[in-house]
Design a protein around this motif. Structure first.
Motif, mmCIF file in Angstrom:
data_model
loop_
_atom_site.group_PDB
_atom_site.id
_atom_site.type_symbol
_atom_site.label_atom_id
_atom_site.label_comp_id
_atom_site.label_asym_id
_atom_site.label_seq_id
_atom_site.Cartn_x
_atom_site.Cartn_y
_atom_site.Cartn_z
ATOM 1 N N PRO A 183 0.875 -1.201 0.148
ATOM 2 C CA PRO A 183 0.032 0.009 0.132
ATOM 3 C C PRO A 183 0.967 1.329 -0.025
ATOM 4 O O PRO A 183 1.920 1.183 0.519
ATOM 5 C CB PRO A 183 -0.670 -0.077 1.302
ATOM 6 N N TYR A 184 0.624 2.317 -0.666
ATOM 7 C CA TYR A 184 1.251 3.644 -0.631
ATOM 8 C C TYR A 184 0.116 4.730 -0.426
ATOM 9 O O TYR A 184 -0.929 4.380 -0.244
ATOM 10 C CB TYR A 184 1.546 4.063 -2.123
ATOM 11 N N LYS A 185 0.386 5.846 -0.072
ATOM 12 C CA LYS A 185 -0.553 6.844 0.277
ATOM 13 C C LYS A 185 -0.708 7.756 -1.054
ATOM 14 O O LYS A 185 -0.331 8.933 -1.203
ATOM 15 C CB LYS A 185 -0.001 7.895 1.416
ATOM 16 N N GLY A 186 -1.644 7.369 -1.682
ATOM 17 C CA GLY A 186 -2.209 8.225 -2.956
ATOM 18 C C GLY A 186 -1.716 7.559 -4.030
ATOM 19 O O GLY A 186 -1.071 6.700 -4.349
ATOM 20 N N ALA A 187 -2.263 8.250 -5.447
ATOM 21 C CA ALA A 187 -2.007 7.609 -6.686
ATOM 22 C C ALA A 187 -0.912 8.079 -7.123
ATOM 23 O O ALA A 187 -0.028 7.043 -7.678
ATOM 24 C CB ALA A 187 -2.902 8.319 -7.506
ATOM 25 N N ALA A 188 -0.096 9.410 -6.804
ATOM 26 C CA ALA A 188 1.137 9.578 -7.430
ATOM 27 C C ALA A 188 2.283 8.594 -7.073
ATOM 28 O O ALA A 188 3.166 8.194 -7.749
ATOM 29 C CB ALA A 188 1.457 11.016 -7.029
ATOM 30 N N PRO A 189 2.448 8.422 -5.904
ATOM 31 C CA PRO A 189 3.659 7.192 -5.431
ATOM 32 C C PRO A 189 3.345 5.856 -5.831
ATOM 33 O O PRO A 189 4.321 5.278 -6.018
ATOM 34 C CB PRO A 189 3.459 7.361 -3.779
ATOM 35 N N VAL A 190 2.114 5.384 -6.072
ATOM 36 C CA VAL A 190 2.006 4.329 -6.769
ATOM 37 C C VAL A 190 2.311 4.295 -8.086
ATOM 38 O O VAL A 190 3.013 3.174 -8.473
ATOM 39 C CB VAL A 190 0.268 3.765 -6.733
ATOM 40 N N ILE A 191 2.249 5.379 -8.829
ATOM 41 C CA ILE A 191 2.429 5.291 -10.329
ATOM 42 C C ILE A 191 4.244 5.445 -10.365
ATOM 43 O O ILE A 191 4.783 4.502 -11.047
ATOM 44 C CB ILE A 191 2.038 6.541 -10.870
ATOM 45 N N GLN A 192 4.703 6.121 -9.317
ATOM 46 C CA GLN A 192 6.071 5.923 -9.388
ATOM 47 C C GLN A 192 6.888 4.892 -8.932
ATOM 48 O O GLN A 192 7.891 4.350 -9.510
ATOM 49 C CB GLN A 192 6.694 7.298 -8.328
ATOM 50 N N ALA A 193 6.212 4.231 -8.127
ATOM 51 C CA ALA A 193 6.550 2.743 -7.902
ATOM 52 C C ALA A 193 6.758 1.784 -8.780
ATOM 53 O O ALA A 193 7.685 1.117 -8.863
ATOM 54 C CB ALA A 193 5.524 2.226 -6.452
ATOM 55 N N VAL A 194 5.391 1.745 -9.780
ATOM 56 C CA VAL A 194 5.562 0.858 -10.777
ATOM 57 C C VAL A 194 6.334 1.322 -11.875
ATOM 58 O O VAL A 194 7.210 0.354 -12.640
ATOM 59 C CB VAL A 194 4.136 0.797 -11.369
ATOM 60 N N LEU A 195 6.848 2.623 -12.204
ATOM 61 C CA LEU A 195 7.661 2.943 -13.048
ATOM 62 C C LEU A 195 8.995 2.585 -12.633
ATOM 63 O O LEU A 195 9.990 2.325 -13.564
ATOM 64 C CB LEU A 195 7.500 4.505 -13.150
ATOM 65 N N ALA A 196 9.273 2.706 -11.353
ATOM 66 C CA ALA A 196 10.582 2.314 -10.736
ATOM 67 C C ALA A 196 10.808 0.859 -10.778
ATOM 68 O O ALA A 196 11.834 0.278 -10.203
ATOM 69 C CB ALA A 196 10.953 3.007 -9.445
ATOM 70 N N ASN A 197 9.911 0.005 -10.994
ATOM 71 C CA ASN A 197 9.499 -1.375 -10.712
ATOM 72 C C ASN A 197 9.920 -2.078 -9.213
ATOM 73 O O ASN A 197 10.287 -3.183 -9.048
ATOM 74 C CB ASN A 197 10.692 -2.059 -11.565
ATOM 75 N N GLU A 198 9.559 -1.021 -8.383
ATOM 76 C CA GLU A 198 9.333 -1.498 -6.849
ATOM 77 C C GLU A 198 8.287 -2.350 -6.803
ATOM 78 O O GLU A 198 8.016 -3.137 -5.830
ATOM 79 C CB GLU A 198 9.191 -0.275 -6.045
ATOM 80 N N VAL A 199 7.145 -2.083 -7.632
ATOM 81 C CA VAL A 199 6.104 -3.149 -7.800
ATOM 82 C C VAL A 199 5.870 -3.431 -9.355
ATOM 83 O O VAL A 199 6.227 -2.438 -10.014
ATOM 84 C CB VAL A 199 4.663 -2.507 -7.043
ATOM 85 N N GLN A 200 5.431 -4.449 -9.461
ATOM 86 C CA GLN A 200 5.258 -4.870 -11.043
ATOM 87 C C GLN A 200 3.675 -4.766 -11.451
ATOM 88 O O GLN A 200 3.654 -4.515 -12.622
ATOM 89 C CB GLN A 200 5.613 -6.400 -11.085
ATOM 90 N N LEU A 201 2.883 -4.440 -10.558
ATOM 91 C CA LEU A 201 1.438 -4.334 -10.866
ATOM 92 C C LEU A 201 0.762 -3.260 -10.042
ATOM 93 O O LEU A 201 1.002 -3.099 -8.727
ATOM 94 C CB LEU A 201 0.602 -5.780 -10.669
ATOM 95 N N ILE A 202 -0.334 -2.435 -10.892
ATOM 96 C CA ILE A 202 -1.046 -1.617 -10.015
ATOM 97 C C ILE A 202 -2.274 -1.592 -10.671
ATOM 98 O O ILE A 202 -2.318 -2.064 -12.218
ATOM 99 C CB ILE A 202 -0.265 -0.244 -10.030
ATOM 100 N N TYR A 203 -3.252 -0.933 -10.287
ATOM 101 C CA TYR A 203 -4.641 -0.424 -10.755
ATOM 102 C C TYR A 203 -4.574 0.737 -10.730
ATOM 103 O O TYR A 203 -4.409 1.395 -9.586
ATOM 104 C CB TYR A 203 -5.867 -1.126 -10.095
ATOM 105 N N MET A 204 -4.947 1.429 -12.000
ATOM 106 C CA MET A 204 -4.803 2.968 -12.013
ATOM 107 C C MET A 204 -5.859 3.670 -13.135
ATOM 108 O O MET A 204 -6.188 2.923 -13.950
ATOM 109 C CB MET A 204 -3.505 3.681 -12.350
ATOM 110 N N GLY A 205 -6.465 4.825 -12.673
ATOM 111 C CA GLY A 205 -7.334 5.311 -13.663
ATOM 112 C C GLY A 205 -6.500 5.594 -14.943
ATOM 113 O O GLY A 205 -5.415 6.124 -15.084
ATOM 114 N N THR A 206 -7.284 5.505 -15.928
ATOM 115 C CA THR A 206 -6.704 5.585 -17.695
ATOM 116 C C THR A 206 -6.129 6.816 -17.647
ATOM 117 O O THR A 206 -5.179 7.133 -18.455
ATOM 118 C CB THR A 206 -7.773 5.336 -18.375
#
Length: 325
Positions: A183-206
């Motif tokens: 879990p992250y605190k908000g959409a922006a850090p989730v996107i950064q995490a998948v871009l950095a390959n910290e996580v391999q999968l996310i669900y996000m608004g188009t």
């Protein structure tokens, strides 16, 4: 004597009966507060802030946007549920109002009883996407890889009990795979995490993830929606893949449930006019890939009832157990 008593009774009824109407006619007489239950800069900010400006112009009063994250949106939405029933605090929220009572044992309020639906503002597309390096390009390949590599994949979400978290748990339980939740605190850090390959999968608004899909940094796997997106028409839905799974993603407005009906109707009317204005659609909604709804309080209430039934089933299949808030 009876005649005098009846006159007095009717006078009292008339006097008190006019209070809500008089209040609605004077409404709003001061600034309004519009609460976003997420951190600043998230998915909902880009919609509510321009909407608040338009609403301010329409009602000739300031509409102040306030970010109050926490509790999977329960903190922000609680400002309406437990606040004054006067229409001066408006809360934007989404699926959290449906999921939270199923995820938390000690919710301080009941969203179904303590919130009055104003209007469902928008529906939004969303996709489960993977980092470009993941050797899977569709759902079947993803499940095969996850089964062959248990515990090696991470799925980022914007919080415990969030929509993304529920989607992951549904996948894990329905398809028998071991994928870790981060879990992250908000959409922006989730996107950064998948871009950095910290996580391999996310669900996000188009609207938030499409630029990164176009750049090739992430790839779409599947969409949890009833129909394919017009923005990602080549990406299959879970239904296309043979699974009966099509939850809706939406953002609506609420006020305290005891707010006088004329005030609820006034708010709903003003917001609907903004949402359905072609200029607002072109400038705000279309660039963010939102689909305007702008329904009445009655229509929104019926929508919530249908979605609440689906939420119960989603939480059941996901296997998530209620916890203390």
């Amino acid at each position: 004597m009876p005649s005098r008593f009846l006159q007095l009774t009717f006078a009292l009824i008339a006097a008190f009966g006019t209070v809500p109407l008089a209040s609605a006619q004077a409404y709003p007489a001061k600034s309004l507060r519009a609460v976003v239950p997420y951190v600043p800069g998230g998915v909902l900010d880009g919609l509510l802030r321009p909407l608040a400006q338009q609403l301010s112009d329409a009602v000739s009063q300031p509409v102040i946007v306030e970010n109050r994250p926490g509790g999977n949106t329960a903190v922000g939405t609680g400002l309406c549920a437990k606040g004054s029933p006067d229409g001066y605090t408006i809360c934007a929220s989404g699926n959290g109002v449906l999921y939270n009572p199923l995820l938390y044992r000690n919710m301080p309020y009941d969203p179904e009883k303590d919130l009055a639906p104003v209007t469902n503002m928008v529906l939004l597309d969303g996709a489960i996407v993977a980092h470009a390096s993941l050797p899977a390009s569709n759902l079947r390949e993803l499940i095969a890889y996850a089964k062959a590599n248990p515990g090696k994949l991470n799925f980022g979400s914007f919080g415990e009990g969030s929509t993304a978290h529920l989607y992951l748990e549904w996948i894990k339980n329905r398809m028998g795979v071991d994928i870790a939740h981060i879990p992250y605190k908000g959409a922006a850090p989730v996107i950064q995490a998948v871009l950095a390959n910290e996580v391999q999968l996310i669900y996000m608004g188009t609207g938030f993830i499409l630029p990164h899909i176009k750049s090739g940094k992430v790839k779409p796997i599947v969409m949890p929606s009833e129909t394919r997106s017009k923005f990602l028409s080549n990406v299959p839905t879970f239904i296309d893949e043979g699974y009966d799974f099509s939850p809706a993603s939406w953002f609506g407005l609420f006020v305290n449930a005891r707010t006088p009906r004329p005030i609820v109707e006034r708010l709903s009317s003003e917001v609907r006019k903004i949402l359905l204005d072609p200029r607002f659609k072109e400038k705000v909604l279309t660039p963010q890939f939102y689909e305007a709804v702008g329904d009445t309080p009655e229509q929104f209430t019926q929508f919530l009832r249908r979605q609440r039934t689906q939420a119960v089933e989603l939480v059941r299949i996901s296997g998530i157990k209620p916890v203390d808030m």
